[in-house]
Write a protein that holds these residues in place. Structure first.
Motif, mmCIF file in Angstrom:
data_model
loop_
_atom_site.group_PDB
_atom_site.id
_atom_site.type_symbol
_atom_site.label_atom_id
_atom_site.label_comp_id
_atom_site.label_asym_id
_atom_site.label_seq_id
_atom_site.Cartn_x
_atom_site.Cartn_y
_atom_site.Cartn_z
ATOM 1 N N SER A 199 7.772 12.731 -15.506
ATOM 2 C CA SER A 199 8.215 13.950 -16.199
ATOM 3 C C SER A 199 9.673 14.295 -15.906
ATOM 4 O O SER A 199 10.518 14.339 -16.803
ATOM 5 N N GLU A 200 9.992 14.529 -14.634
ATOM 6 C CA GLU A 200 11.334 14.992 -14.287
ATOM 7 C C GLU A 200 12.375 13.876 -14.393
ATOM 8 O O GLU A 200 13.524 14.117 -14.752
ATOM 9 N N TRP A 201 11.962 12.642 -14.072
ATOM 10 C CA TRP A 201 12.887 11.519 -14.202
ATOM 11 C C TRP A 201 12.812 10.898 -15.595
ATOM 12 O O TRP A 201 13.561 9.990 -15.919
ATOM 13 N N ASP A 202 11.899 11.389 -16.387
ATOM 14 C CA ASP A 202 11.769 10.993 -17.802
ATOM 15 C C ASP A 202 11.466 9.497 -17.978
ATOM 16 O O ASP A 202 11.842 8.892 -18.983
ATOM 17 N N LEU A 203 10.736 8.913 -17.014
ATOM 18 C CA LEU A 203 10.385 7.501 -17.142
ATOM 19 C C LEU A 203 9.295 7.257 -18.180
ATOM 20 O O LEU A 203 9.030 6.103 -18.543
ATOM 21 N N ILE A 219 0.838 -1.202 0.000
ATOM 22 C CA ILE A 219 0.000 0.000 0.000
ATOM 23 C C ILE A 219 0.874 1.253 0.000
ATOM 24 O O ILE A 219 0.571 2.245 -0.686
ATOM 25 N N ILE A 220 1.961 1.224 0.734
ATOM 26 C CA ILE A 220 2.886 2.364 0.768
ATOM 27 C C ILE A 220 3.480 2.610 -0.613
ATOM 28 O O ILE A 220 3.688 3.746 -1.034
ATOM 29 N N GLU A 221 3.749 1.524 -1.348
ATOM 30 C CA GLU A 221 4.252 1.675 -2.717
ATOM 31 C C GLU A 221 3.250 2.417 -3.589
ATOM 32 O O GLU A 221 3.609 3.317 -4.357
ATOM 33 N N LEU A 222 1.967 2.046 -3.473
ATOM 34 C CA LEU A 222 0.919 2.725 -4.230
ATOM 35 C C LEU A 222 0.785 4.182 -3.788
ATOM 36 O O LEU A 222 0.635 5.087 -4.616
ATOM 37 N N THR A 235 -3.236 11.593 0.092
ATOM 38 C CA THR A 235 -2.535 12.114 -1.091
ATOM 39 C C THR A 235 -3.302 13.275 -1.738
ATOM 40 O O THR A 235 -2.921 13.748 -2.802
ATOM 41 N N ASN A 236 -4.383 13.702 -1.084
ATOM 42 C CA ASN A 236 -5.185 14.826 -1.578
ATOM 43 C C ASN A 236 -5.735 14.569 -2.977
ATOM 44 O O ASN A 236 -5.736 15.440 -3.840
ATOM 45 N N ARG A 237 -6.220 13.324 -3.189
ATOM 46 C CA ARG A 237 -6.867 12.957 -4.452
ATOM 47 C C ARG A 237 -8.334 12.635 -4.195
ATOM 48 O O ARG A 237 -8.669 12.040 -3.166
ATOM 49 N N GLU A 238 -9.187 13.004 -5.122
ATOM 50 C CA GLU A 238 -10.583 12.600 -5.025
ATOM 51 C C GLU A 238 -10.731 11.169 -5.538
ATOM 52 O O GLU A 238 -10.159 10.811 -6.571
ATOM 53 N N VAL A 239 -11.478 10.366 -4.796
ATOM 54 C CA VAL A 239 -11.706 8.973 -5.168
ATOM 55 C C VAL A 239 -13.155 8.818 -5.605
ATOM 56 O O VAL A 239 -14.077 9.197 -4.875
ATOM 57 N N HIS A 278 4.218 10.851 -6.034
ATOM 58 C CA HIS A 278 5.398 11.208 -6.819
ATOM 59 C C HIS A 278 5.386 10.678 -8.249
ATOM 60 O O HIS A 278 6.383 10.829 -8.971
ATOM 61 N N GLY A 279 4.279 10.068 -8.675
ATOM 62 C CA GLY A 279 4.231 9.502 -10.014
ATOM 63 C C GLY A 279 4.511 10.514 -11.108
ATOM 64 O O GLY A 279 5.240 10.233 -12.065
#
Length: 449
Positions: A226-230, A211-214, A261-265, A220-221
């Motif tokens: 973008s910044e890490w260019d993945l 869950i912590i990974e998610l 994470t301040n996202r609407e679900v 930081h996705g």
């Protein structure tokens, strides 16, 4: 901005539309006209109304204004569209190029995408792409779910779909009040939240690590892509499956992830999504995916087996239809750049074509005795409490219940206690609550006291 001012503003917009209609038809039929092209007709001057403030804020151009006015007309002043009922004298029938339909429940003319295309491009056909661009996924109408062209059957041209103004926006333009998406009967998802905190969820260490990974991806996705260019190496978005018995914390975990994470679900309402009509399920899902992508929502498909279950052999048209839906879902999920969480009771119920594309599959097992003990403590740590003679560890040890079931026991016990005008739960009440939960699964309990 009063309702009266808003309505007056919309009527002015319809008056402008009426002039555009008459000019385009006159020019197209080579009647004498006053303007060379409809864009020369001056649009209504901006005024103090919700509609014009919204148009200014979003820098709405003439083509967008024309589309909006055309969709507003049946709602505000349908008679201005009656001119489209004119007959082509050569064929003694209506003009095909005018588009439009007549519905059994509406005696007037309902404009379609073809109607808009005719008005905008009858004199200048090279502008067709300009009109089509209005309805691209990245356009204003799609992002804000303002205006759309109704889907048509595969053998019917796309532009023959009715031009639809979302009723939420119609209400907003008229009254200045915008309904939440979940208040709209047209929107097949509902926002879910929780007042609980991260420490209220009880999961074992292995599950919590996943869950912590998610959670890390939610935080930081965008930086990684973008910044890490993945983005050059991995597909955008994150797809995961939560599976396990009911009540083991799947939905609570989803809402907590959104909260921290301040996202609407948004939980997708499968009853509004799944349709027996070919193409309807895909259309309903597209409505969800398109807006979720732009608003950065977490999409949660509870009891996902109904949509994402195993495909069957195509022995009938119904089987082929179901498999067509599954294939569509697979593609949309794979292309969705946001976070999608599916929940199922059993991992084996899910189509392997989906699970291969998940970034993780997280099993929510039944809680062990230590976890059950913590869940019981969390449940009865408020005003409603257990009698001091009750051995809570023995209760946790003897009765295997998931967290959701323990909360159901709490609800039963609280009702029993308040009927006695008390806040303390007696042993027999606790056992009766447990017995009721066991009965749901056709299980019996032994009273270990």
């Amino acid at each position: 901005m009063t309702v009266e001012a808003n309505i007056k503003s919309l009527l002015l917009e319809i008056d402008w539309l009426e002039m555009v209609i008459h000019h385009v038809i006159s020019s197209y039929l080579e009647h004498e006209g006053d303007w060379y092209y409809w864009t020369d007709i001056e649009m209504p001057v901006a005024n103090d109304s919700i509609y014009h403030h919204w148009c200014e804020k979003n820098q709405v151009n003439q083509y967008q204004r024309l589309a909006l006015a055309l969709a507003l007309a049946p709602q505000i002043k349908p008679e201005v569209l009656d001119v489209f009922f004119g007959k082509n004298q050569m064929y003694d029938r209506g003009f095909t190029e005018f588009g439009g339909i007549i519905d059994a429940n509406h005696s007037g003319f309902l404009p379609t995408g073809q109607t808009l295309m005719f008005l905008a491009t009858a004199i200048e056909p090279t502008l067709r792409n300009e009109v089509k661009s209005l309805f691209r996924n990245e356009g204003l109408f799609s992002i804000e779910q303002v205006l759309s062209i109704e889907s048509t059957s595969s053998h019917i041209p796309d532009l023959n779909g009715v031009l639809i103004l979302n009723k939420r926006w119609l209400r907003y333009f008229q009254t200045g009040k915008m309904l939440d998406l979940e208040e709209s009967i047209e929107f097949p998802a509902k926002r879910i939240e929780t007042w609980l905190k991260w420490e209220d969820v009880v999961l074992n260490d292995q599950v919590m690590d996943q869950i912590i990974e998610l959670k890390t991806w939610l935080l930081h996705g965008e930086t990684l892509m973008s910044e890490w260019d993945l983005k050059k190496k991995i597909k955008p978005g994150y797809r995961t499956l939560f599976y396990g018995a009911p009540g083991t914390g799947k939905t609570l975990t989803v809402t907590l992830l959104g909260k921290v994470t301040n996202r609407e679900v948004y939980r997708v309402d499968l009853s509004m999504i799944v349709s027996k009509y070919i193409g309807e399920t895909e259309k309903n899902l597209a409505k969800i995916f398109d807006i979720a992508q732009h608003k950065n929502w977490v999409l949660f498909f509870d009891e996902a087996d109904a949509l994402f279950g195993k495909r069957t052999e195509a022995n009938s048209s119904n089987d082929r239809h179901a498999n067509q839906q599954t294939s569509y879902l697979l593609q949309r999920i794979e292309d969705f750049p946001g976070v999608i969480i599916l929940a199922s009771n059993l991992k084996t119920n899910m189509d392997s074509a989906f699970t291969r594309r998940f970034q993780s599959m997280i099993h929510f097992p039944m809680p062990d005795v230590n976890e059950r003990y913590q869940l019981w403590k969390n449940a009865f740590n408020g005003k409603c409490r257990l009698d001091s003679d009750i051995d809570l560890w023995k209760i946790a040890e003897n009765y295997e219940l998931a967290g959701g079931a323990i909360i159901n026991v709490l609800r039963f016990c609280a009702l029993a206690a308040i009927q006695r005008n008390d806040t303390v739960v007696e042993y027999h009440e606790l056992i009766e609550g447990i017995r009721r939960e066991f009965k749901k699964d056709n299980k019996t309990i032994v009273n270990y006291q």
